[in-house]
Design a protein around this motif. Structure first.
Motif, PDB file in Angstrom:
ATOM      1  N   ILE A   6     -36.863  13.258  94.599  1.00 18.32           N
ATOM      2  CA  ILE A   6     -37.327  12.058  95.296  1.00 18.32           C
ATOM      3  C   ILE A   6     -38.749  11.721  94.883  1.00 18.32           C
ATOM      4  CG2 ILE A   6     -38.176  13.113  97.424  1.00 18.32           C
ATOM      5  CD1 ILE A   6     -36.200   9.927  97.428  1.00 18.32           C
ATOM      6  N   LEU A   7     -39.597  12.730  94.635  1.00 24.92           N
ATOM      7  CA  LEU A   7     -40.945  12.461  94.135  1.00 24.92           C
ATOM      8  C   LEU A   7     -40.891  11.838  92.746  1.00 24.92           C
ATOM      9  CD1 LEU A   7     -42.961  15.625  95.221  1.00 24.92           C
ATOM     10  CD2 LEU A   7     -43.104  13.338  96.177  1.00 24.92           C
ATOM     11  N   TYR A   8     -39.916  12.233  91.952  1.00 25.86           N
ATOM     12  CA  TYR A   8     -39.740  11.670  90.614  1.00 25.86           C
ATOM     13  C   TYR A   8     -39.276  10.214  90.693  1.00 25.86           C
ATOM     14  CZ  TYR A   8     -38.018  11.085  85.847  1.00 25.86           C
ATOM     15  OH  TYR A   8     -37.788  10.626  84.582  1.00 25.86           O
ATOM     16  N   THR A   9     -38.328   9.925  91.577  1.00 27.91           N
ATOM     17  CA  THR A   9     -37.827   8.557  91.690  1.00 27.91           C
ATOM     18  C   THR A   9     -38.865   7.612  92.270  1.00 27.91           C
ATOM     19  OG1 THR A   9     -36.818   9.034  93.841  1.00 27.91           O
ATOM     20  CG2 THR A   9     -35.415   9.233  91.900  1.00 27.91           C
ATOM     21  N   VAL A  10     -39.732   8.117  93.137  1.00 27.25           N
ATOM     22  CA  VAL A  10     -40.790   7.293  93.715  1.00 27.25           C
ATOM     23  C   VAL A  10     -41.879   7.013  92.688  1.00 27.25           C
ATOM     24  CG1 VAL A  10     -42.644   7.343  95.427  1.00 27.25           C
ATOM     25  CG2 VAL A  10     -40.368   7.990  96.082  1.00 27.25           C
ATOM     26  N   GLY A  11     -42.087   7.924  91.766  1.00 32.28           N
ATOM     27  CA  GLY A  11     -43.107   7.744  90.744  1.00 32.28           C
ATOM     28  C   GLY A  11     -44.327   8.616  90.936  1.00 32.28           C
ATOM     29  N   ALA A  12     -44.291   9.519  91.904  1.00 26.17           N
ATOM     30  CA  ALA A  12     -45.428  10.412  92.139  1.00 26.17           C
ATOM     31  C   ALA A  12     -45.496  11.515  91.094  1.00 26.17           C
ATOM     32  CB  ALA A  12     -45.339  11.029  93.530  1.00 26.17           C
ATOM     33  N   ASN A  30     -36.368  30.341  90.957  1.00 32.15           N
ATOM     34  CA  ASN A  30     -36.604  29.091  90.262  1.00 32.15           C
ATOM     35  C   ASN A  30     -38.056  28.681  90.450  1.00 32.15           C
ATOM     36  OD1 ASN A  30     -33.925  28.961  89.539  1.00 32.15           O
ATOM     37  ND2 ASN A  30     -33.354  27.694  91.276  1.00 32.15           N
ATOM     38  N   SER A  31     -38.722  28.350  89.372  1.00 31.96           N
ATOM     39  CA  SER A  31     -40.069  27.813  89.418  1.00 31.96           C
ATOM     40  C   SER A  31     -40.002  26.368  88.969  1.00 31.96           C
ATOM     41  CB  SER A  31     -41.004  28.591  88.503  1.00 31.96           C
ATOM     42  OG  SER A  31     -41.084  29.926  88.918  1.00 31.96           O
ATOM     43  N   ILE A  32     -40.748  25.520  89.642  1.00 30.06           N
ATOM     44  CA  ILE A  32     -40.769  24.109  89.293  1.00 30.06           C
ATOM     45  C   ILE A  32     -42.172  23.764  88.820  1.00 30.06           C
ATOM     46  CG2 ILE A  32     -40.460  21.767  90.136  1.00 30.06           C
ATOM     47  CD1 ILE A  32     -38.532  22.933  92.206  1.00 30.06           C
ATOM     48  N   ILE A  33     -42.245  23.209  87.631  1.00 28.70           N
ATOM     49  CA  ILE A  33     -43.519  22.780  87.070  1.00 28.70           C
ATOM     50  C   ILE A  33     -43.500  21.254  87.062  1.00 28.70           C
ATOM     51  CG2 ILE A  33     -45.012  22.841  85.045  1.00 28.70           C
ATOM     52  CD1 ILE A  33     -43.514  25.464  84.301  1.00 28.70           C
ATOM     53  N   MET A  34     -44.475  20.653  87.758  1.00 26.47           N
ATOM     54  CA  MET A  34     -44.520  19.200  87.863  1.00 26.47           C
ATOM     55  C   MET A  34     -45.828  18.687  87.283  1.00 26.47           C
ATOM     56  SD  MET A  34     -43.091  18.543  91.713  1.00 26.47           S
ATOM     57  CE  MET A  34     -44.293  19.558  92.523  1.00 26.47           C
ATOM     58  N   SER A  35     -45.787  17.507  86.686  1.00 23.65           N
ATOM     59  CA  SER A  35     -47.012  16.852  86.249  1.00 23.65           C
ATOM     60  C   SER A  35     -47.110  15.508  86.965  1.00 23.65           C
ATOM     61  CB  SER A  35     -47.028  16.661  84.735  1.00 23.65           C
ATOM     62  OG  SER A  35     -45.998  15.801  84.345  1.00 23.65           O
ATOM     63  N   PRO A  36     -48.255  15.233  87.579  1.00 25.46           N
ATOM     64  CA  PRO A  36     -48.386  13.996  88.348  1.00 25.46           C
ATOM     65  C   PRO A  36     -48.430  12.766  87.454  1.00 25.46           C
ATOM     66  CG  PRO A  36     -50.466  15.153  88.278  1.00 25.46           C
ATOM     67  CD  PRO A  36     -49.452  16.044  87.635  1.00 25.46           C
ATOM     68  N   ALA A  37     -48.060  11.645  88.018  1.00 23.87           N
ATOM     69  CA  ALA A  37     -48.132  10.368  87.300  1.00 23.87           C
ATOM     70  C   ALA A  37     -49.564   9.848  87.376  1.00 23.87           C
ATOM     71  CB  ALA A  37     -47.174   9.374  87.922  1.00 23.87           C
ATOM     72  N   GLY A  98     -34.854   8.941 110.885  1.00 28.54           N
ATOM     73  CA  GLY A  98     -34.767  10.320 110.434  1.00 28.54           C
ATOM     74  C   GLY A  98     -36.013  11.114 110.729  1.00 28.54           C
ATOM     75  N   ILE A  99     -36.136  12.242 110.070  1.00 32.51           N
ATOM     76  CA  ILE A  99     -37.282  13.139 110.230  1.00 32.51           C
ATOM     77  C   ILE A  99     -38.268  12.852 109.115  1.00 32.51           C
ATOM     78  CG2 ILE A  99     -38.027  15.537 110.272  1.00 32.51           C
ATOM     79  CD1 ILE A  99     -35.164  16.243 111.184  1.00 32.51           C
ATOM     80  N   ILE A 100     -39.543  12.624 109.473  1.00 29.71           N
ATOM     81  CA  ILE A 100     -40.563  12.348 108.477  1.00 29.71           C
ATOM     82  C   ILE A 100     -40.945  13.661 107.805  1.00 29.71           C
ATOM     83  CG2 ILE A 100     -42.863  11.438 108.043  1.00 29.71           C
ATOM     84  CD1 ILE A 100     -42.575   9.802 110.605  1.00 29.71           C
ATOM     85  N   ILE A 101     -40.746  13.741 106.496  1.00 30.91           N
ATOM     86  CA  ILE A 101     -41.067  14.948 105.747  1.00 30.91           C
ATOM     87  C   ILE A 101     -42.516  14.893 105.270  1.00 30.91           C
ATOM     88  CG2 ILE A 101     -40.507  16.353 103.727  1.00 30.91           C
ATOM     89  CD1 ILE A 101     -38.346  16.364 105.854  1.00 30.91           C
ATOM     90  N   CYS A 102     -42.885  13.831 104.561  1.00 26.51           N
ATOM     91  CA  CYS A 102     -44.250  13.726 104.059  1.00 26.51           C
ATOM     92  C   CYS A 102     -44.632  12.266 103.850  1.00 26.51           C
ATOM     93  CB  CYS A 102     -44.432  14.513 102.769  1.00 26.51           C
ATOM     94  SG  CYS A 102     -43.573  13.840 101.364  1.00 26.51           S
ATOM     95  N   VAL A 103     -45.939  12.064 103.614  1.00 27.29           N
ATOM     96  CA  VAL A 103     -46.490  10.739 103.371  1.00 27.29           C
ATOM     97  C   VAL A 103     -47.247  10.778 102.062  1.00 27.29           C
ATOM     98  CG1 VAL A 103     -48.043   8.948 104.220  1.00 27.29           C
ATOM     99  CG2 VAL A 103     -46.734  10.316 105.844  1.00 27.29           C
ATOM    100  N   LEU A 104     -46.915   9.890 101.135  1.00 24.80           N
ATOM    101  CA  LEU A 104     -47.634   9.737  99.871  1.00 24.80           C
ATOM    102  C   LEU A 104     -48.600   8.573 100.047  1.00 24.80           C
ATOM    103  CD1 LEU A 104     -44.579   9.866  97.503  1.00 24.80           C
ATOM    104  CD2 LEU A 104     -46.301  11.604  97.699  1.00 24.80           C
ATOM    105  N   SER A 105     -49.884   8.843  99.875  1.00 24.07           N
ATOM    106  CA  SER A 105     -50.852   7.761 100.019  1.00 24.07           C
ATOM    107  C   SER A 105     -51.851   7.792  98.876  1.00 24.07           C
ATOM    108  CB  SER A 105     -51.578   7.856 101.341  1.00 24.07           C
ATOM    109  OG  SER A 105     -52.226   9.088 101.478  1.00 24.07           O
TER     110      SER A 105
END
Length: 105
Positions: A6-12, A30-37, A98-105
């Motif tokens: 979902i972070l990928y689809t949002v563009g974060a 499992n390790s997840i390596i992410m790079s921010p946009a 639903g349940i609020i998981i997080c806020v991207l600002s």
């Protein structure tokens, strides 16, 4: 895994890599390596704030979500709904709360 998608689809997150390690132990790790946009050499979002925890869940109804839409403006709420993890605009289209998981600002 769903949270990263979902972070990928949002563009974060610009891209991500899932590294599976199971050779040395019997457990699958499992390790997840992410790079921010980035936009003009700055991260696209300033912060990711987690709202709900396992002990405290913050729920929002459809009516409250419509009111929050004007308050959050450029921020994005990620919700856990019966339809899975969705953004607040998708939840309004699906006519669900639903349940609020997080806020991207």
């Amino acid at each position: 895994m769903l949270y990263v998608k979902i972070l990928y689809t949002v563009g974060a997150v610009r891209n991500y890599l899932i590294v599976k390690k199971s050779k040395s132990t019997n457990k699958n790790i499992n390790s997840i390596i992410m790079s921010p946009a980035f936009y003009k050499n700055a991260p696209f979002y300033k912060s990711i704030r987690y709202v709900s925890t396992p002990s405290k869940k913050h729920t929002v109804t459809l009516r409250a979500l419509k009111l929050l839409k004007t308050a959050v403006r450029a921020s994005i709420l990620i919700l856990s709904t019966p339809y899975g993890l969705v953004t607040h605009s998708q939840a309004i289209k699906l006519k669900t709360g639903g349940i609020i998981i997080c806020v991207l600002s």
